[in-house]
Design a protein around this motif. Structure first.
Motif, mmCIF file in Angstrom:
data_model
loop_
_atom_site.group_PDB
_atom_site.id
_atom_site.type_symbol
_atom_site.label_atom_id
_atom_site.label_comp_id
_atom_site.label_asym_id
_atom_site.label_seq_id
_atom_site.Cartn_x
_atom_site.Cartn_y
_atom_site.Cartn_z
ATOM 1 N N ASN A 30 0.843 -1.214 0.000
ATOM 2 C CA ASN A 30 0.000 0.000 0.000
ATOM 3 C C ASN A 30 0.873 1.258 0.000
ATOM 4 O OD1 ASN A 30 -2.418 -1.545 0.071
ATOM 5 N ND2 ASN A 30 -2.194 -1.764 2.290
ATOM 6 N N ASP A 31 1.912 1.208 -0.848
ATOM 7 C CA ASP A 31 2.841 2.327 -1.037
ATOM 8 C C ASP A 31 3.686 2.637 0.195
ATOM 9 O OD1 ASP A 31 1.984 2.774 -3.693
ATOM 10 O OD2 ASP A 31 0.270 3.925 -2.969
ATOM 11 N N ARG A 32 3.819 1.666 1.083
ATOM 12 C CA ARG A 32 4.601 1.892 2.305
ATOM 13 C C ARG A 32 5.686 0.830 2.454
ATOM 14 N NH1 ARG A 32 1.827 1.164 6.993
ATOM 15 N NH2 ARG A 32 0.255 -0.131 5.941
ATOM 16 N N LEU A 33 6.778 1.217 3.121
ATOM 17 C CA LEU A 33 7.851 0.277 3.445
ATOM 18 C C LEU A 33 7.438 -0.492 4.694
ATOM 19 C CD1 LEU A 33 10.911 2.657 2.948
ATOM 20 C CD2 LEU A 33 10.373 0.669 1.547
ATOM 21 N N VAL A 34 6.924 -1.694 4.482
ATOM 22 C CA VAL A 34 6.396 -2.464 5.606
ATOM 23 C C VAL A 34 7.080 -3.825 5.758
ATOM 24 C CG1 VAL A 34 4.323 -3.502 6.599
ATOM 25 C CG2 VAL A 34 4.148 -1.337 5.377
ATOM 26 N N MET A 35 7.373 -4.489 4.637
ATOM 27 C CA MET A 35 7.855 -5.869 4.749
ATOM 28 C C MET A 35 9.360 -5.999 4.978
ATOM 29 S SD MET A 35 7.774 -7.431 0.850
ATOM 30 C CE MET A 35 5.993 -7.456 0.763
ATOM 31 N N GLU A 36 10.116 -4.925 4.820
ATOM 32 C CA GLU A 36 11.573 -5.035 4.871
ATOM 33 C C GLU A 36 12.097 -5.452 6.251
ATOM 34 O OE1 GLU A 36 10.341 -2.862 1.398
ATOM 35 O OE2 GLU A 36 9.882 -2.547 3.529
ATOM 36 N N VAL A 37 11.590 -4.831 7.309
ATOM 37 C CA VAL A 37 12.078 -5.158 8.657
ATOM 38 C C VAL A 37 11.764 -6.599 9.043
ATOM 39 C CG1 VAL A 37 11.817 -4.655 11.124
ATOM 40 C CG2 VAL A 37 12.111 -2.776 9.494
ATOM 41 N N PRO A 38 10.494 -7.050 8.938
ATOM 42 C CA PRO A 38 10.239 -8.461 9.283
ATOM 43 C C PRO A 38 10.973 -9.452 8.386
ATOM 44 C CG PRO A 38 8.274 -7.427 8.345
ATOM 45 C CD PRO A 38 9.248 -6.337 8.629
ATOM 46 N N LEU A 39 11.212 -9.088 7.130
ATOM 47 C CA LEU A 39 11.946 -9.970 6.230
ATOM 48 C C LEU A 39 13.373 -10.157 6.722
ATOM 49 C CD1 LEU A 39 12.508 -11.587 3.678
ATOM 50 C CD2 LEU A 39 12.860 -9.415 2.462
ATOM 51 N N VAL A 40 14.068 -9.069 6.981
ATOM 52 C CA VAL A 40 15.459 -9.165 7.430
ATOM 53 C C VAL A 40 15.542 -9.891 8.770
ATOM 54 C CG1 VAL A 40 17.461 -7.830 8.196
ATOM 55 C CG2 VAL A 40 16.237 -7.169 6.118
ATOM 56 N N GLU A 41 14.591 -9.629 9.655
ATOM 57 C CA GLU A 41 14.574 -10.326 10.948
ATOM 58 C C GLU A 41 14.420 -11.827 10.754
ATOM 59 O OE1 GLU A 41 11.436 -8.467 13.120
ATOM 60 O OE2 GLU A 41 12.676 -6.759 13.763
ATOM 61 N N LEU A 42 13.555 -12.224 9.828
ATOM 62 C CA LEU A 42 13.332 -13.646 9.568
ATOM 63 C C LEU A 42 14.577 -14.294 8.948
ATOM 64 C CD1 LEU A 42 11.197 -15.894 9.718
ATOM 65 C CD2 LEU A 42 10.461 -15.248 7.416
ATOM 66 N N LEU A 43 15.192 -13.609 8.003
ATOM 67 C CA LEU A 43 16.398 -14.146 7.370
ATOM 68 C C LEU A 43 17.526 -14.290 8.384
ATOM 69 C CD1 LEU A 43 16.347 -12.111 4.033
ATOM 70 C CD2 LEU A 43 15.708 -14.508 4.350
ATOM 71 N N ASN A 44 17.627 -13.344 9.304
ATOM 72 C CA ASN A 44 18.654 -13.435 10.345
ATOM 73 C C ASN A 44 18.354 -14.574 11.319
ATOM 74 O OD1 ASN A 44 20.488 -11.416 9.594
ATOM 75 N ND2 ASN A 44 19.230 -9.805 10.506
ATOM 76 N N LYS A 45 17.081 -14.812 11.578
ATOM 77 C CA LYS A 45 16.688 -15.912 12.464
ATOM 78 C C LYS A 45 17.189 -17.248 11.914
ATOM 79 C CE LYS A 45 12.640 -18.217 14.440
ATOM 80 N NZ LYS A 45 11.148 -18.221 14.530
ATOM 81 N N TYR A 46 17.166 -17.385 10.595
ATOM 82 C CA TYR A 46 17.635 -18.623 9.964
ATOM 83 C C TYR A 46 19.114 -18.543 9.579
ATOM 84 C CZ TYR A 46 12.848 -20.323 9.762
ATOM 85 O OH TYR A 46 11.579 -20.771 10.097
ATOM 86 N N ASP A 47 19.766 -17.449 9.946
ATOM 87 C CA ASP A 47 21.197 -17.260 9.717
ATOM 88 C C ASP A 47 21.551 -17.265 8.230
ATOM 89 O OD1 ASP A 47 23.564 -16.673 11.013
ATOM 90 O OD2 ASP A 47 24.268 -18.745 11.003
ATOM 91 N N LEU A 48 20.612 -16.878 7.379
ATOM 92 C CA LEU A 48 20.821 -16.967 5.933
ATOM 93 C C LEU A 48 21.664 -15.821 5.388
ATOM 94 C CD1 LEU A 48 17.256 -18.143 4.874
ATOM 95 C CD2 LEU A 48 19.331 -19.537 5.089
ATOM 96 N N ILE A 49 21.557 -14.660 6.012
ATOM 97 C CA ILE A 49 22.364 -13.525 5.563
ATOM 98 C C ILE A 49 23.829 -13.762 5.898
ATOM 99 C CG2 ILE A 49 22.817 -11.064 5.900
ATOM 100 C CD1 ILE A 49 19.819 -10.655 6.278
ATOM 101 N N ALA A 50 24.095 -14.230 7.096
ATOM 102 C CA ALA A 50 25.476 -14.505 7.501
ATOM 103 C C ALA A 50 26.103 -15.595 6.646
ATOM 104 C CB ALA A 50 25.516 -14.904 8.974
ATOM 105 N N LYS A 51 25.279 -16.500 6.140
ATOM 106 C CA LYS A 51 25.782 -17.599 5.317
ATOM 107 C C LYS A 51 25.794 -17.263 3.818
ATOM 108 C CE LYS A 51 24.423 -21.247 8.559
ATOM 109 N NZ LYS A 51 23.576 -22.462 8.783
ATOM 110 N N ASP A 52 25.482 -16.017 3.494
ATOM 111 C CA ASP A 52 25.492 -15.550 2.095
ATOM 112 C C ASP A 52 24.585 -16.386 1.210
ATOM 113 O OD1 ASP A 52 27.376 -13.518 2.611
ATOM 114 O OD2 ASP A 52 29.023 -14.948 2.422
ATOM 115 N N LEU A 53 23.353 -16.613 1.676
ATOM 116 C CA LEU A 53 22.407 -17.445 0.943
ATOM 117 C C LEU A 53 21.196 -16.663 0.451
ATOM 118 C CD1 LEU A 53 22.484 -20.709 3.104
ATOM 119 C CD2 LEU A 53 23.454 -20.364 0.824
ATOM 120 N N VAL A 54 21.340 -15.342 0.349
ATOM 121 C CA VAL A 54 20.199 -14.504 -0.040
ATOM 122 C C VAL A 54 20.622 -13.386 -0.979
ATOM 123 C CG1 VAL A 54 18.323 -13.020 0.757
ATOM 124 C CG2 VAL A 54 19.088 -14.910 2.195
#
Length: 297
Positions: free
Chosen positions: A167-191
């Motif tokens: 709806n023209d707002r930045l809404v999904m970015e924070v929960p997305l990054v939090e979820l990816l960090n929960k699975y350690d995917l960013i640290a593992k260079d898998l995204v």
């Protein structure tokens, strides 16, 4: 006292000057001509030699959507079994803030329901299954949450995720990054994260600067000037906008070109065409065809 030049000498000096002027004019004309030829050579995509890229990435567009309902866990499982380089996941957000895999703004095309994803809460959208037909057989499967996809594959796959404004707002970015960090995917260079929205990419970069980003351009909306100016390492464009000039110019900037295909009827022919231009990634809707194409000698 110095003697004055005779008329014969005057004629000689005049001829020398005229000859010198003529040579200068000819030299100038030749220089201008060479500059015009040089500009034509640089700007003409027909004259530019293609740059050889590394072996292209095979990106499963919404999973193996040629064999099962797009953006479902089953479609992603088939793609994973095919040995693709990445699973492409389009994100939408429900009314209660859950991230689900869905390309369209509405559920009309891929399910037996109607309405915008953002108007349903998670419980409601889980009750509306995706429906498709393969080999004259109807297939049904629920819309998956991003969390469910990550639970299924964990760190065994590479994820190529698309964000968008809600709806023209930045809404999904924070929960997305939090979820990816929960699975350690960013640290593992898998995204890798892609978006048509520079605003969304800027927010992702702010939250997770180590994540590689792809700026997407819609069909007919590609801007070489913009693509060259942004800092993102990957540029995504629709096949009809892929030209030798565009690919080479982006390669010279150190950027990769990842191609998606809107026209299913022409996709195979377009994949064959862009292969000759040495693009770096294929958002393919036919994994088996793309693998065969790229592995040909």
């Amino acid at each position: 006292m110095q003697s004055l030049p005779t008329s014969r000498e005057e004629h000689y000096f005049t001829a020398v000057k005229e000859n010198h002027l003529f040579k200068r004019i000819i030299g100038f004309i030749l220089f201008v001509g060479l500059m015009i030829l040089l500009v034509f050579y640089i700007t003409s995509e027909h004259e530019v030699e293609p740059m050889v890229a590394d072996f292209p990435k095979i990106i499963a567009h919404r999973g193996a959507n040629d064999r099962f309902n797009e953006s479902t866990i089953s479609a992603y499982k088939i793609a994973a079994e095919d040995g693709v380089d990445a699973l492409e996941i389009d994100l939408r957000m429900t009314a209660d803030g859950s991230l689900v895999a869905m390309h369209d703004k509405t559920i009309d095309r891929t399910t037996n329901g109607t309405g915008e994803v953002s108007n349903f809460d998670l419980k409601e959208i889980k009750e509306i299954p995706t429906v498709d037909v393969f080999g004259n057989q109807s297939t049904v499967e629920e819309i998956p949450m991003l969390k469910e996809i990550l639970d299924t594959f964990k760190d065994s796959e590479y994820y190529y995720i698309e964000t968008r404004l809600v709806n023209d707002r930045l809404v999904m970015e924070v929960p997305l990054v939090e979820l990816l960090n929960k699975y350690d995917l960013i640290a593992k260079d898998l995204v890798t994260i892609q978006s048509f929205s520079e605003e969304s990419l800027e927010k992702i970069h702010e939250l997770a600067p180590e994540v590689p980003l792809t700026l997407l351009f819609g069909k007919g909306k590609f801007s070489l000037k913009v693509a060259k100016s942004v800092d993102y390492p990957f540029i995504g464009m629709e096949a009809s906008d892929v030209t030798l000039k565009n690919v080479n110019e982006l390669h010279r900037q150190g950027k990769e070109v990842h191609v998606f295909f809107n026209d299913m009827k022409s996709e195979k022919a377009e994949q064959e065409r862009v292969k000759l231009l040495h693009v770096d990634g294929y958002f393919t809707n036919d994994i088996r065809f793309t693998k065969q194409l790229l592995w040909e000698e």
